[in-house]
Design an enzyme around this catalytic site. Structure first.
Site, short mmCIF file in Angstrom:
data_model
loop_
_atom_site.label_atom_id
_atom_site.label_comp_id
_atom_site.label_asym_id
_atom_site.label_seq_id
_atom_site.Cartn_x
_atom_site.Cartn_y
_atom_site.Cartn_z
N ASN A 133 16.98 -1.31 39.38
CA ASN A 133 17.94 -1.24 40.56
C ASN A 133 19.25 -2.08 40.22
OD1 ASN A 133 14.97 -1.90 42.05
ND2 ASN A 133 15.79 -0.18 42.64
N ILE B 131 24.16 -3.76 42.15
CA ILE B 131 22.91 -3.77 42.67
C ILE B 131 22.81 -2.40 43.58
CG2 ILE B 131 21.29 -5.34 43.71
CD1 ILE B 131 23.36 -7.77 42.58
N CYS B 132 21.20 -1.81 43.41
CA CYS B 132 21.13 -1.14 44.60
C CYS B 132 20.28 -1.88 45.50
CB CYS B 132 20.46 0.10 44.12
SG CYS B 132 19.79 1.25 45.17
N LEU B 133 20.64 -2.14 46.85
CA LEU B 133 19.86 -3.01 47.64
C LEU B 133 20.62 -2.68 48.85
CD1 LEU B 133 17.72 -4.94 48.02
CD2 LEU B 133 19.57 -6.84 47.87
#
Length: 152
Positions: A77, A84-86
């Site tokens: 992620n 950041i993939c969040l």
């Protein structure tokens, strides 16, 4: 004005009562922060110190801060630029950012993501499939990167 007083309050709280394994400080200006997250015990990032950059937008807290890893990390992620993939780092409807969240909460969420990757929402497809289908190889690679880039 609201942003400055809120940030001052948040930084003061982060200094006096930081979440376990997390430190955060000002990097010159109030809207340019740095943070360190210690890799969690029993994760491939254990013993690693990961540096992050936090840029706080003018519209904070109505817009989430932009956070990225400065230390390379092998993670499904987090891409090679440290993005950041969040969900909590993005505004609705795609994201889950709310003004009630704060920098401490975001850093804790990132720490949790490090311990528990979400391979179903990857930024790095190859690392994600490795995580899903060859976990031993993923753990080996993640440990190697941690030693190489995040070791003390």
């Amino acid at each position: 004005m609201q942003r400055a007083s809120r940030l001052t309050r948040e930084l003061s709280l982060l200094a006096t009562e930081p979440p376990p394994g997390i430190t955060c400080w000002q990097n010159g200006q109030l809207d340019d922060l740095r943070a360190q997250i210690l890799g969690g015990v029993d994760t491939p990032y254990e013993k690693g110190i990961f540096n992050l950059e936090i840029l706080v937008p003018e519209r904070y807290p109505f817009e989430p801060p932009k956070i990225r890893f400065l230390t390379p990390i092998y993670h499904p992620n987090i891409d090679s630029a440290g993005r950041i993939c969040l969900d909590v780092l993005k505004l609705p409807p795609k994201g889950a950012w709310r003004p009630s969240l704060n920098i401490s909460t975001l850093l804790t969420s990132i720490q949790l993501l490090m311990a528990e990757p979400n391979p179903d929402d990857p930024l790095m497809a190859d690392i994600s499939s490795e995580y899903k289908y060859n976990k031993q190889l993923f753990l080996l690679n993640a440990r190697e990167w941690t030693e190489k880039y995040a070791g003390q």
